[in-house]
Design a protein around this motif. Structure first.
Motif, short mmCIF file in Angstrom:
data_model
loop_
_atom_site.label_atom_id
_atom_site.label_comp_id
_atom_site.label_asym_id
_atom_site.label_seq_id
_atom_site.Cartn_x
_atom_site.Cartn_y
_atom_site.Cartn_z
N ALA A 1 -23.60 -28.39 -7.24
CA ALA A 1 -23.80 -27.86 -8.60
C ALA A 1 -23.36 -26.41 -8.65
O ALA A 1 -22.67 -25.98 -9.58
N ARG A 2 -23.76 -25.61 -7.66
CA ARG A 2 -23.35 -24.22 -7.55
C ARG A 2 -23.70 -23.71 -6.16
O ARG A 2 -24.83 -23.90 -5.70
N LEU A 3 -22.72 -23.08 -5.51
CA LEU A 3 -22.96 -22.54 -4.17
C LEU A 3 -23.19 -21.03 -4.26
O LEU A 3 -22.29 -20.29 -4.63
N ALA A 4 -24.40 -20.60 -3.94
CA ALA A 4 -24.73 -19.17 -3.87
C ALA A 4 -26.02 -19.07 -3.08
O ALA A 4 -26.84 -19.98 -3.13
N LEU A 5 -26.17 -17.97 -2.33
CA LEU A 5 -27.42 -17.79 -1.59
C LEU A 5 -28.50 -17.36 -2.58
O LEU A 5 -28.33 -16.41 -3.33
N PRO A 6 -29.63 -18.06 -2.59
CA PRO A 6 -30.73 -17.71 -3.50
C PRO A 6 -31.44 -16.44 -3.00
O PRO A 6 -31.28 -16.05 -1.84
N PRO A 7 -32.25 -15.79 -3.86
CA PRO A 7 -32.97 -14.58 -3.46
C PRO A 7 -33.78 -14.77 -2.18
O PRO A 7 -33.84 -13.85 -1.35
N ALA A 8 -34.35 -15.95 -1.99
CA ALA A 8 -35.16 -16.18 -0.78
C ALA A 8 -34.29 -16.05 0.48
O ALA A 8 -34.76 -15.58 1.52
N ALA A 9 -33.03 -16.43 0.38
CA ALA A 9 -32.13 -16.31 1.54
C ALA A 9 -31.74 -14.85 1.77
O ALA A 9 -31.63 -14.40 2.91
N ALA A 10 -31.55 -14.11 0.66
CA ALA A 10 -31.24 -12.68 0.78
C ALA A 10 -32.40 -11.95 1.47
O ALA A 10 -32.18 -11.12 2.36
N ASP A 11 -33.64 -12.29 1.09
CA ASP A 11 -34.82 -11.70 1.73
C ASP A 11 -34.83 -12.01 3.21
O ASP A 11 -35.10 -11.15 4.04
N TRP A 12 -34.54 -13.27 3.52
CA TRP A 12 -34.55 -13.72 4.92
C TRP A 12 -33.51 -12.95 5.73
O TRP A 12 -33.78 -12.48 6.84
N PRO B 1 -9.28 -31.67 -7.06
CA PRO B 1 -8.74 -30.34 -6.77
C PRO B 1 -9.35 -29.22 -7.62
O PRO B 1 -9.62 -28.13 -7.11
N GLY B 2 -9.62 -29.48 -8.88
CA GLY B 2 -10.21 -28.45 -9.75
C GLY B 2 -11.62 -28.09 -9.32
O GLY B 2 -11.98 -26.90 -9.25
N GLU B 3 -12.41 -29.10 -8.99
CA GLU B 3 -13.79 -28.85 -8.53
C GLU B 3 -13.77 -28.17 -7.17
O GLU B 3 -14.62 -27.32 -6.88
N SER B 4 -12.80 -28.53 -6.33
CA SER B 4 -12.69 -27.92 -5.00
C SER B 4 -12.42 -26.43 -5.13
O SER B 4 -12.98 -25.62 -4.39
N LEU B 5 -11.56 -26.08 -6.08
CA LEU B 5 -11.25 -24.66 -6.30
C LEU B 5 -12.50 -23.90 -6.71
O LEU B 5 -12.76 -22.80 -6.20
N VAL B 6 -13.30 -24.47 -7.59
CA VAL B 6 -14.55 -23.83 -8.02
C VAL B 6 -15.47 -23.60 -6.82
O VAL B 6 -15.99 -22.50 -6.61
N LEU B 7 -15.65 -24.65 -6.00
CA LEU B 7 -16.54 -24.54 -4.84
C LEU B 7 -16.01 -23.49 -3.85
O LEU B 7 -16.77 -22.68 -3.31
N LEU B 8 -14.68 -23.49 -3.61
CA LEU B 8 -14.11 -22.53 -2.66
C LEU B 8 -14.21 -21.10 -3.19
O LEU B 8 -14.39 -20.16 -2.41
N ARG B 9 -14.10 -20.92 -4.49
CA ARG B 9 -14.29 -19.57 -5.06
C ARG B 9 -15.71 -19.08 -4.81
O ARG B 9 -15.93 -17.91 -4.50
N GLN B 10 -16.67 -19.99 -4.96
CA GLN B 10 -18.07 -19.62 -4.71
C GLN B 10 -18.27 -19.33 -3.23
O GLN B 10 -18.99 -18.39 -2.86
#
Ligand code: AVJ
Length: 327
Positions: free
Chosen positions: A138-149, A174-183
């Motif tokens: 759905a979306r790849l990003a480290l959540p705040p809990a991971a930043a704290d860790w 390919p379009g979805e892959s680009l989105v994931l790789l950008r993240q």
């Protein structure tokens, strides 16, 4: 001891709504994530043992042969961010060569990660480990809990290496892959200098090799495909009869992808609480795409996603590639 954080769990109501919408869509579909209930995960493991299914063992051979060369690119003491880590086995094998400074295993549910990470931690006591339960598709990003860790373990400024083996990227178009790789690029770029992505990609090749890999003689892939119906029954309360569905897998050369479907054997109506769908004889339910890449096209995709010039390693037959691209 590893720490665990469950960020969001696909709740049952949302999964049911997604399944019902897919079954009522034109053409009908169910996402490949519905393959992986307990039995489906075991059937996938069985697929990886089949003579016809080359990707898993080919990638393992590339890591075994070129792990040391990869370690020259991946900076030591990086935080290894393992996407779809599951039993953590692939990352575990690379620990001795990559010597990560921290390990973040991401999977849809932390429950899958607990045992594997507990064991890995025993073997690498000084490497901080975090299990993250989240749906990164759905979306790849480290959540705040991971930043704290990261902060607490003095890893906030460490380089980050995103590890995405198995050609799982192939399930995205390919379009979805680009989105994931950008993240993935943004995640690496937020860490210290020297980070990047290490990713396994299955390559475009002869149909005569690709099609049996997804339609094996023993029928294990057919069982894996049909088992999705049992998982859908369990989640949605539907009444699919797996014996009335035929496994269909073929390579679409124009789209460079394997498509998997289940074809209705005779006309039938499938019912679930609050809905139903009539399937004509031979009508298909689309269950998976598995995209194949040329090295040139995948390298261009990595560039478009913001990464620097890639290096890749392959096997003797050029069937599979592992790419390293710096952030
Ligand atoms: C786990 C998505 C990499 O596409 O080869 C294997 C899944 N499907 N056989 C793949 C799969 C049918 C696999 N991935």
């Amino acid at each position: 001891m590893p720490e665990f954080v469950q960020i969001h769990k696909n709740n049952d109501a949302a999964l049911r709504a997604e399944l019902a919408a897919g079954l009522l869509a034109e053409p009908p579909r169910a996402a490949p994530k519905f393959f992986y209930d307990a039995l489906g995960s075991r059937l996938f493991d069985a697929i990886t043992e089949l003579a016809e299914y080359y990707p898993t063992r080919t990638e393992a051979a590339i890591f075994a042969a070129h792990g040391a060369a990869m370690a020259q690119r991946v900076p030591p003491h990086a935080v290894l961010v393992d996407l779809g880590a599951g039993n953590c086995a692939k990352a575990a094998r690379l620990f001795p060569v990559l010597r990560p400074g921290g390990y973040v295993a991401v999977d849809i549910s932390v429950d899958y990660l607990r045992d594997a990470m507990g064991e890995l931690q025993q073997r690498h006591r000084h490497v901080p480990m975090l299990g993250l339960g989240m749906d990164f598709s759905a979306r790849l990003a480290l959540p705040p809990a991971a930043a704290d860790w990261l902060e607490r373990h003095d890893l906030a400024a460490a380089p980050r290496c995103v590890f995405y083996p198995g050609s799982s990227i192939g399930n995205f178009d390919p379009g979805e892959s680009l989105v994931l790789l950008r993240q993935a690029h943004a995640l690496c770029a937020a860490g210290g200098a020297g980070g990047g992505i290490l990713i396994g990609v299955d390559r475009v090749k002869d149909k005569a090799v690709l099609e049996p890999a997804y339609d094996d003689a023993l029928g294990v892939t057919a069982a894996f495909n049909r088992n999705l119906l049992l998982n859908v029954n369990a989640l949605l309360g539907s009444d699919f009869a797996p014996a009335r569905w035929r496994h269909v897998a073929f390579y679409d050369e124009a789209a460079s992808r394997i498509e998997m479907h289940l074809a209705s054997d005779g006309a039938q109506t499938v019912r679930w609480p609050g809905g139903e769908r009539r399937f004509a004889d031979g009508e298909r339910l689309h269950t998976e795409d598995s995209h194949k890449w040329t090295p040139e096209a995948f390298e261009a995709l990595l560039r478009e996603a913001g990464f620097g010039p890639a290096t890749h390693w392959t096997d003797g037959r050029g069937w599979f590639s592992v790419f390293w691209a710096p952030a």
